[in-house]
Design a protein around this motif. Structure first.
Motif, PDB file in Angstrom:
ATOM      1  N   ILE A 790       0.868  -1.179   0.000  1.00  0.00           N
ATOM      2  CA  ILE A 790       0.000   0.000   0.000  1.00  0.00           C
ATOM      3  C   ILE A 790       0.903   1.227   0.000  1.00  0.00           C
ATOM      4  O   ILE A 790       1.735   1.403   0.896  1.00  0.00           O
ATOM      5  N   ALA A 791       0.736   2.063  -1.014  1.00  0.00           N
ATOM      6  CA  ALA A 791       1.556   3.268  -1.155  1.00  0.00           C
ATOM      7  C   ALA A 791       0.740   4.483  -0.734  1.00  0.00           C
ATOM      8  O   ALA A 791      -0.424   4.623  -1.130  1.00  0.00           O
ATOM      9  N   VAL A 792       1.342   5.353   0.038  1.00  0.00           N
ATOM     10  CA  VAL A 792       0.682   6.558   0.534  1.00  0.00           C
ATOM     11  C   VAL A 792       1.586   7.745   0.273  1.00  0.00           C
ATOM     12  O   VAL A 792       2.806   7.659   0.420  1.00  0.00           O
ATOM     13  N   SER A 793       0.977   8.848  -0.124  1.00  0.00           N
ATOM     14  CA  SER A 793       1.746  10.087  -0.249  1.00  0.00           C
ATOM     15  C   SER A 793       0.783  11.261  -0.350  1.00  0.00           C
ATOM     16  O   SER A 793      -0.435  11.082  -0.467  1.00  0.00           O
ATOM     17  N   GLY A 794       1.332  12.452  -0.315  1.00  0.00           N
ATOM     18  CA  GLY A 794       0.555  13.687  -0.379  1.00  0.00           C
ATOM     19  C   GLY A 794       1.480  14.857  -0.185  1.00  0.00           C
ATOM     20  O   GLY A 794       2.699  14.724  -0.192  1.00  0.00           O
ATOM     21  N   TRP A 795       0.884  16.012   0.024  1.00  0.00           N
ATOM     22  CA  TRP A 795       1.736  17.198   0.185  1.00  0.00           C
ATOM     23  C   TRP A 795       1.302  18.030   1.397  1.00  0.00           C
ATOM     24  O   TRP A 795       1.346  19.255   1.375  1.00  0.00           O
ATOM     25  N   SER A 796       0.895  17.351   2.459  1.00  0.00           N
ATOM     26  CA  SER A 796       0.526  18.066   3.676  1.00  0.00           C
ATOM     27  C   SER A 796       0.792  17.176   4.878  1.00  0.00           C
ATOM     28  O   SER A 796       1.029  15.959   4.750  1.00  0.00           O
ATOM     29  N   TYR A 797       0.690  17.784   6.055  1.00  0.00           N
ATOM     30  CA  TYR A 797       0.890  17.041   7.297  1.00  0.00           C
ATOM     31  C   TYR A 797      -0.157  15.948   7.461  1.00  0.00           C
ATOM     32  O   TYR A 797       0.100  14.914   8.093  1.00  0.00           O
ATOM     33  N   GLU A 798      -1.352  16.152   6.882  1.00  0.00           N
ATOM     34  CA  GLU A 798      -2.411  15.164   7.010  1.00  0.00           C
ATOM     35  C   GLU A 798      -2.038  13.837   6.366  1.00  0.00           C
ATOM     36  O   GLU A 798      -2.637  12.810   6.683  1.00  0.00           O
ATOM     37  N   THR A 799      -1.083  13.836   5.456  1.00  0.00           N
ATOM     38  CA  THR A 799      -0.661  12.589   4.826  1.00  0.00           C
ATOM     39  C   THR A 799      -0.083  11.627   5.847  1.00  0.00           C
ATOM     40  O   THR A 799      -0.303  10.417   5.770  1.00  0.00           O
ATOM     41  N   ARG A 800       0.620  12.162   6.822  1.00  0.00           N
ATOM     42  CA  ARG A 800       1.178  11.283   7.846  1.00  0.00           C
ATOM     43  C   ARG A 800       0.071  10.662   8.679  1.00  0.00           C
ATOM     44  O   ARG A 800       0.162   9.507   9.093  1.00  0.00           O
ATOM     45  N   ARG A 801      -0.982  11.411   8.929  1.00  0.00           N
ATOM     46  CA  ARG A 801      -2.119  10.845   9.654  1.00  0.00           C
ATOM     47  C   ARG A 801      -2.773   9.719   8.856  1.00  0.00           C
ATOM     48  O   ARG A 801      -3.167   8.685   9.416  1.00  0.00           O
ATOM     49  N   LEU A 802      -2.902   9.920   7.544  1.00  0.00           N
ATOM     50  CA  LEU A 802      -3.457   8.873   6.709  1.00  0.00           C
ATOM     51  C   LEU A 802      -2.569   7.636   6.755  1.00  0.00           C
ATOM     52  O   LEU A 802      -3.074   6.499   6.846  1.00  0.00           O
ATOM     53  N   TYR A 803      -1.277   7.841   6.710  1.00  0.00           N
ATOM     54  CA  TYR A 803      -0.332   6.718   6.786  1.00  0.00           C
ATOM     55  C   TYR A 803      -0.504   5.977   8.107  1.00  0.00           C
ATOM     56  O   TYR A 803      -0.559   4.733   8.146  1.00  0.00           O
ATOM     57  N   THR A 804      -0.626   6.710   9.195  1.00  0.00           N
ATOM     58  CA  THR A 804      -0.801   6.083  10.508  1.00  0.00           C
ATOM     59  C   THR A 804      -2.126   5.334  10.583  1.00  0.00           C
ATOM     60  O   THR A 804      -2.195   4.211  11.119  1.00  0.00           O
ATOM     61  N   ASP A 805      -3.192   5.927  10.047  1.00  0.00           N
ATOM     62  CA  ASP A 805      -4.502   5.262  10.052  1.00  0.00           C
ATOM     63  C   ASP A 805      -4.459   3.949   9.281  1.00  0.00           C
ATOM     64  O   ASP A 805      -4.985   2.928   9.746  1.00  0.00           O
ATOM     65  N   LEU A 806      -3.837   3.957   8.105  1.00  0.00           N
ATOM     66  CA  LEU A 806      -3.781   2.746   7.300  1.00  0.00           C
ATOM     67  C   LEU A 806      -2.948   1.663   7.987  1.00  0.00           C
ATOM     68  O   LEU A 806      -3.297   0.477   7.950  1.00  0.00           O
ATOM     69  N   ARG A 807      -1.877   2.065   8.595  1.00  0.00           N
ATOM     70  CA  ARG A 807      -1.048   1.086   9.288  1.00  0.00           C
ATOM     71  C   ARG A 807      -1.797   0.471  10.468  1.00  0.00           C
ATOM     72  O   ARG A 807      -1.691  -0.730  10.725  1.00  0.00           O
ATOM     73  N   ASP A 808      -2.583   1.302  11.171  1.00  0.00           N
ATOM     74  CA  ASP A 808      -3.388   0.785  12.285  1.00  0.00           C
ATOM     75  C   ASP A 808      -4.463  -0.168  11.789  1.00  0.00           C
ATOM     76  O   ASP A 808      -4.753  -1.189  12.432  1.00  0.00           O
ATOM     77  N   ILE A 809      -5.081   0.156  10.651  1.00  0.00           N
ATOM     78  CA  ILE A 809      -6.118  -0.726  10.099  1.00  0.00           C
ATOM     79  C   ILE A 809      -5.519  -2.070   9.720  1.00  0.00           C
ATOM     80  O   ILE A 809      -6.093  -3.136  10.000  1.00  0.00           O
ATOM     81  N   VAL A 810      -4.353  -2.042   9.060  1.00  0.00           N
ATOM     82  CA  VAL A 810      -3.692  -3.288   8.661  1.00  0.00           C
ATOM     83  C   VAL A 810      -3.365  -4.131   9.885  1.00  0.00           C
ATOM     84  O   VAL A 810      -3.566  -5.359   9.904  1.00  0.00           O
TER      85      VAL A 810
END
Length: 1451
Positions: A790-810
């Motif tokens: 699963i690849a995640v990226s973006g251009w804001s601080y919220e991208t790190r939150r999305l990364y953390t959420d996905l890792r928690d879901i997995v």
């Protein structure tokens, strides 16, 4: 009054209002949905073409080129053209019934045109309106073409409507509208990019009688301008000339149809075609284009040239290699061989490195002492030393171009000398014999060239004139001698010779080479001798003679090649750089300015730039170009050098005459040294600049190579090079309400599915918060598609939150990756699905590009961003290759903007070429996949032109390549060559044919697929590979023959058997050294490294040699998500922050970059702690305050800050590492002292200095000048003329419009401190400058942007806006209209101009921009919609008596 208001919401009107800024006309345009293919719109200023027959009649008989052709020839040509015209006219007259029906001849009700109009013109035009072409259109008809379709007399649409889809009666369905009126066809040609020939003609003023002017006005116009045909004779002559120039038999070429710029862009010029067809690698052709071809030299001449060139290049490269001096000789030998490969064989660096690697290595046999215990041990060991690497080969190619320029310059000088000898057989100047053979650099030859042009300028000019006369080319009249020729031919030169020494002898003495030349003194003093040489009119006094002689001697010294070489040697050995700030730089370069690190730099040696800080020198030169500093080259020990030169030129005599001459000689030395210093220093700066640019470019190249040198992401348990299945997600900027876009990509690179999520955050059972609604669909997607990562990226601080959420879901739901075989435990395993943040620099460029719209139409940009992320994980190199020249938009080094773009592209291209040739390209995949085809231009030997030509020929041959030999062509099998022979040799080993996908032939033959075509082995080494395979299988010649006959497969049958029986490991048992020795002894070929390549490729063809996929580091994630770097955000900096939440012991804040921060209780201001105030009593939510950073956690993207006054008083100051004598501290202290004591002439007060990044000690005029090149909304804080308790803020409203805001400071501690309360206009109060700038200036700038982006805003002046309103209401008498425009006289204000009907007067109301609102008639409105509705309400409430006129604007 109701017309002012929109009572209902419309989905979209049939027509939208349009304003033509050029004509001032307003009208309605059709909706975009109504437009058809090719709809060109209306042309309201069409002009009638001149009648063709009349133009031909006028043009006939006009005589041109009478000096070139006789009358009989011209008459014959005219008759021939006349016959062609008559035949054409007869053919056109023979119209069939269908043609007549098409043009309206069979319609009895159709109004015919005037008799004098050509019927052929009617055929071109079709049924247009029956208005004369020059007839003026009334204002009521301005938009008639847009409001309704044109119709003819029978109610049918005109030819324009017909041509674009009009459905008439049943019969008209059978007529295909291929022809268009001339004007429309010309417009269509413009849209298609076709260059149409210009119409010749002039305005027909006779048609002005239809314009509505009376007879008197027409007569006045004719008197002023004539009848319009005064220059008809010139137009007729042009027509006749053009007809003579046209060759009817000449085929139409691309350059006759398309613009040159389009041909250049598409690489379709004649030069591009030559590059395609020439059998030389494309990159070589482009690089060597300015130089002569050396292929015409004989073998002996080439060998001599390469020997000299090898020394030339080795002198430049060998010191950089820092190798053992004993390797200098083999280094030059290897260099000579490489030059032969490049210049004779035309092999590119990638080919040499891959297939001629043995010539880049120096090996020597070292005897070993006998070992009694091992009698069979080898008697020697081989020591191998790598002489040249892959980067070195590109450097050799670059140096080869320099040598070509050097050799051509030298050849040109020799040619000039030979020409001089033909004029004067006794010509002999030892200067040339001494310096040309000794020249080692281009600068040495330039010195000789300058000397030649100076010393023999008259002879060279005579030669040039004589040559021009022989060639018949024009040349200006002879006789304009240079000033030095005049002195040399006049009496003043006798005084020059009386100096007693020549410039060359002076240089000999200074350099202390050879026997010293002693200076001879004349009998007379210089002034007395000058008096005897007076000659009118050039030299009226002895002083004139003396001045001319001094200047001439100084110039001879400066132009002396030996003196220049001596001075350059001294300067390079003892030069240092000093930086002197200019008057402009004193004011603009403050301590926060990036140029401050060298503002007071002194005694900086060149080696510091070349080896440590190349970017610093480039910044200095950039600042010099901006007029902020002067970079000066200073010679250490200049005084001693000058004394040595005095001794070299002075005579040893003791007399008054000798003393006078020595004084004059010293004066000349002083002048010559200054001039020499300027000339040589300029060259020194250019040389060091070029080296520094190269150093920065090398750093960029290395960073680019690191990005390219990564294999696709490797799924757990898979071999390196396996393509993964990727699920990519992104929330972009992460704003509230933004969706999370995702895309799933299979191994084949196709997007199988995409969509959007909105809530992917896990809930909290303790707080009864449920899981996000999209978690279940996400889990279902993962379990159904089984992605590898699963690849995640973006251009804001919220991208790190999305990364953390996905890792928690997995982790919580146990999502697993694809199963794989564990070789160690011999069982199937599954691991948790990997979630990772991916480098998005390519995706950012791709998702909004036109290429993305073509690849994925109808897909949201953020989804395209996710697609690019998935592609990047599958093959990063393909994504970088697809960027082309846009690769320069990616930052590889923070200083890459300091080097020219072309140089940066050239260096980056070499990196791509190396990596593409390392990986190889599947030619069949490239022929079918555009993304793979993007890599073909970087294959060795190819380029964009040759790669496109190759793909074209492959498609012509059927689109499928069976083996590598097919690319070179096979006429017997009807296969056309896709490459020229030498280019094929370069590219063959880097283009492969997938053996598994090829059709295996049952028997041998030229069309049989060959396993070796799927390896890095070059076809020239196929026999060697087959020999190794046969030896590994222990097959003799008879066995090989039987294998070929039994199983087919052609010559590579033994290789097929080796692979089929999986016996590749047997090649490891072979002793390749013996093969290498035998090849070198019998074939004179060095193949040791090639044999190793063959062994590796037989076991693992095109094995993945790149490194593992690069995981993004914490520093890179920090920069990617925040836009900050270690230099822009670090401990000690004071930054503005926004308050998010307040707690008694903690304050949560947010930085502008999106990072979250915290301020603990111990870091509250001392005053707040003393008064025991809680944070909520001091700060409110979203309030902007200034805080100092105490710690930056780049991994967690968080900061800790302080508000303590003791810390805030010590702002961050950059530290610069300078030596003891490398910084002018005294000058820095004086400048700071002067800045503090600058006295304002008008008030007599000391000017204030405030520590703020936007503060400048400017007056209003200086502030306006400073903001001129900046963007709208930028501002500066400056002192105010109203006193010490005032500040002024100047901000840029628009181009040329600046507002000055007066700021009253309250609660000041002292005269120089900033008030704790800043009040603007008596209404708005702020706690500090940052808050004022953000909440006042920036908020007003946003309102200005909102106003200027509104559909009702007009970019012109008030007069232009009112003219537009007048035109609109005249065209729409029953409608009213209003518009906004800028009030340039009063910055911060706009005009609201309106006209309530055709007969109503023009009116305007002022609109004021205030923070977060607009103010109209004392009422404030938060946005443009509210402002427009408020205006309508105010207008309606004013009533009929409130405003003149009773018309009401609508909308």
């Amino acid at each position: 009054m109701d017309d002012f208001f929109d009572r209902t919401a419309a989905e979209g009107s049939e027509e939208e209002e349009e304003f033509d800024e050029e004509t001032g006309e307003a009208g309605d345009r059709p909706r975009k949905s109504k437009a058809k293919n090719g709809d060109l719109g209306d042309s309201s200023d069409e002009e009638d073409d001149d009648d063709e027959e009349e133009a031909r009649r006028i043009g006939e008989g006009f005589i041109v080129n009478e000096d070139e052709e006789d009358e009989e020839e011209r008459q014959r040509k005219r008759e021939k053209r006349k016959r062609r015209r008559e035949e054409k006219e007869v053919e056109d007259d023979q119209l069939d019934e269908e043609d007549l029906a098409l043009i309206g001849e069979t319609h009895p009700g159709m109004d015919r045109r005037q008799a004098e109009q050509s019927k052929y013109k009617r055929l071109k035009r079709g049924h247009r309106e029956d208005r004369a072409t020059s007839e003026a259109r009334g204002v009521e008809d301005i938009f008639s073409d847009d409001d309704e379709e044109r119709v003819g007399a029978d109610g049918a649409p005109t030819s324009r409507a017909r041509a674009f889809g009009y459905q008439g009666d049943d019969m008209e369905d059978f007529i295909e509208q291929d022809e268009f009126p001339d004007e429309e066809q010309g417009a269509m040609d413009d849209d298609l990019g076709i260059r149409a020939p210009k119409r010749a003609g002039f305005a027909d003023l006779q048609n002005l009688k239809d314009s509505g002017l009376d007879e008197a006005d027409l007569e006045d116009m004719r008197g002023a301008f004539g009848d319009g045909d005064e220059f008809g004779w010139a137009l007729d002559a042009e027509i006749e000339h053009n007809e003579d120039q046209v060759d009817p038999d000449k085929p139409l070429e691309l350059k006759d149809v398309f613009e040159p710029s389009q041909l250049i862009e598409k690489m379709l010029t004649d030069d591009d075609n030559k590059i395609r067809m020439n059998d030389v690698p494309e990159r070589f052709q482009l690089a060597r284009k300015p130089y002569k071809d050396i292929k015409e030299l004989s073998d002996e001449q080439l060998s001599e040239r390469h020997t000299e060139e090898a020394t030339f290049i080795s002198n430049a490269l060998f010191p950089r290699k820092r190798m053992d001096p004993r390797l200098r000789e083999p280094f030059e030998a290897a260099m000579k061989q490489v030059l032969h490969f490049m210049n004779v064989d035309d092999f590119e660096p990638a080919f040499i490195f891959q297939n001629r690697k043995d010539y880049l290595i120096h090996s020597e046999q070292v005897p070993m002492s006998p070992d009694p215990d091992h009698p069979n041990a080898p008697a020697y060991k081989v020591n191998a030393e790598k002489l040249l690497g892959q980067d070195d080969l590109w450097a050799v190619m670059e140096q080869d171009l320099k040598y070509r320029a050097f050799a051509e310059r030298r050849e040109a000088i020799y040619k000039s000398l030979e020409t001089l000898k033909t004029m004067d057989p006794d010509f002999n100047d030892p200067i040339f014999d001494d310096h040309i053979p000794a020249a080692a650099q281009i600068e040495d030859l330039q010195d000789v060239q300058d000397y030649l042009n100076f010393q023999y300028s008259a002879q060279l000019k005579d030669l040039s004139i004589a040559e021009a006369e022989v060639n018949g080319t024009q040349k200006r009249a002879r006789g304009n001698k240079s000033v030095w020729d005049k002195v040399r031919a006049g009496p003043a030169y006798h005084l020059v010779r009386a100096f007693g020494i020549t410039a060359d002898a002076l240089a000999h003495n200074a350099d202390r080479t050879g026997r010293k030349t002693y200076t001879e003194d004349p009998d007379k003093r210089p002034d007395d001798l000058a008096d005897t040489l007076v000659q009118d009119p050039e030299y009226r006094t002895g002083e004139d003679v003396l001045i001319a002689a001094k200047a001439m001697f100084v110039e001879e010294v400066v132009m002396s090649p030996r003196m220049r070489r001596f001075f350059r040697k001294v300067l390079y050995g003892k030069l240092v750089f000093d930086v002197h700030r200019t008057e402009k730089g004193v004011k603009q370069i403050d301590e926060e300015h990036p140029y401050y690190e060298f503002k007071y730099l002194r005694n900086w040696e060149a080696k510091n730039f070349l080896f440590e800080r190349p970017e610093l020198f480039l910044k200095m030169l950039k600042a010099e170009r901006e007029g902020l500093v002067e970079v000066q080259v200073r010679l250490q020990g200049a005084k001693r050098l000058k004394e040595d030169l005095y001794k070299s030129i002075e005579s040893d005599n003791f007399s008054e005459v000798a003393d006078a001459w020595n004084v004059l000689r010293k004066e000349c030395i002083d002048l010559a040294m200054d001039k020499l210093h300027r000339v040589i220093a300029r060259g020194v700066k250019d040389t060091i600049k070029n080296e520094c640019e190269n150093s920065v470019a090398v750093l960029c190249r290395k960073a680019y190579t690191d990005r390219l040198d990564q294999a696709p992401y490797r799924p757990t348990g898979m071999v390196l090079g396996t393509i993964p299945r990727v699920l990519a997600l992104s929330n972009g900027a992460g704003n509230r309400g933004d969706a999370i876009c995702w895309a799933y990509m299979e191994e084949n690179g196709r997007v199988q599915e995409n969509g959007k999520f909105t809530e992917l955050r896990l809930g909290n059972e303790e707080k009864s918060v449920p899981d996000g609604k999209d978690i279940a669909p996400f889990i279902e997607l993962v379990e159904r598609r089984k992605p590898d990562v699963i690849a995640v990226s973006g251009w804001s601080y919220e991208t790190r939150r999305l990364y953390t959420d996905l890792r928690d879901i997995v982790e919580k739901h146990g999502l697993m990756g694809a199963p794989y075989e564990d070789q160690e435990e011999d069982r199937e395993r599954v691991d948790p699905l990997d979630v990772m943040i991916v480098n998005d620099e390519v995706a950012r460029l791709y998702h909004t590009s036109p290429r993305a719209e073509v690849d994925h139409p109808g897909v949201a940009p953020l989804t395209r961003y996710a697609i690019a992320l998935a592609r990047y994980m599958q093959n990063p190199m393909k994504e970088y290759a697809a960027l082309g020249r846009d690769i320069t938009s990616i930052s590889f080094d923070s200083n890459q903007q300091l080097i020219p773009e072309d140089k940066l592209v050239r260096y980056l291209e070499t990196s791509m070429v190396d990596m593409v040739n390392l990986v190889g390209v599947d030619i069949n995949e490239a022929a079918s996949d555009p993304y793979t085809a993007n890599m073909l231009p970087y294959v060795c030997g190819l380029g964009p032109r040759k790669a496109a030509q190759m793909l074209k020929m492959i498609n012509l041959n059927g689109g499928d390549v069976v083996n590598r030999a097919d690319l070179a062509g096979d006429l017997d099998r009807g296969i056309k060559p896709s490459m020229t022979p030498n280019v094929w040799v370069n590219a063959a080993s880097f283009i492969y044919v997938d053996y598994d996908s090829a059709e295996t032939a049952e028997n041998g033959g030229p069309d049989a697929p060959d396993y070796l075509d799927n390896t890095r082995i070059h076809p020239e080494d196929y026999d060697l590979a087959r020999k190794i395979a046969a030896d590994a299988l222990e097959l003799d010649e008879e066995d090989i023959k039987m294998e070929v006959e039994a199983n087919g497969g052609g010559p590579s049958a033994v290789v097929r058997r080796l692979i089929k029986t999986e016996e590749q490991d047997k090649v490891n048992d072979l002793v390749l050294e013996q093969y290498a020795e035998q090849l070198e002894r019998q074939m004179q070929q060095r193949k040791r490294a090639t044999l190793e390549t063959i062994r590796a490729e037989l076991q693992a063809p095109f094995e993945e040699l790149r490194h593992n996929f690069n995981y993004v580091g914490s520093d890179q994630i920090f920069t990617m998500l925040t836009g900050e770097t270690e230099e822009t955000l670090r401990e000690g900096m004071v930054v503005p922050v926004s308050v998010k939440r307040t707690f008694p012991t903690y304050v949560e804040v947010k930085l502008d970059c999106g990072m979250e921060g915290g301020i603990s209780e111990t870091e509250y201001p001392e005053e707040m702690q003393r008064r025991q105030l809680e944070p909520r009593q001091v700060w409110s939510m979203h309030q902007t305050i200034r805080a100092k950073i105490t710690y930056v956690d780049r991994k967690k993207l968080a900061v800790q800050l302080t508000l303590r006054e003791t810390e805030m008083k010590n702002p961050y100051k950059r530290h610069y590492d300078h030596g003891l004598d490398e910084w002018d501290h005294d000058l820095e202290a004086r400048d700071k002292k002067e800045a503090r004591k600058v006295i304002d002439a008008s008030t007599g007060r000391a000017q204030r200095v405030i520590k703020h990044p936007l503060f400048r000690p400017f007056n209003s005029a200086q502030a306006v000048e400073f903001l001129g090149p900046l963007s709208r909304g930028d501002c500066v804080v400056r002192p105010s003329s109203k006193g010490p308790d005032h500040l002024a803020v100047t901000w840029k409203v628009h181009e040329g419009v600046y507002q000055h805001i007066d700021v009253l400071e309250l609660d000041k501690e002292n005269e120089f401190s900033v008030g704790k309360v800043l009040r603007v206009g008596g209404k708005w109060s702020y706690s500090d400058l940052d808050e004022l700038i953000v909440l006042h200036v920036k908020s007003m700038a946003k309102k200005v942007d909102e106003m200027m982006g509104d559909e009702r805003y007009q970019s012109g002046s008030r007069q232009q806006t009112e003219q537009w309103l007048t035109t609109y209401t005249e065209a729409n008498p029953k409608r009213s209209m209003y518009a906004f425009c800028l009030n340039a006289k009063y910055p911060g204000f706009f005009y609201l101009c309106f006209k309530a009907g055709q007969n109503a007067p023009l009116s305007n109301w002022p609109v004021k921009v205030i923070p977060n609102a607009f103010e109209l008639k004392g009422h404030q409105y938060p946005d443009m919609r509210a402002l427009k509705n408020g205006f309508k309400l105010l207008f309606a409430n004013a009533g009929p008596g409130g405003l003149p006129g009773n018309g009401i604007p609508r909308r």
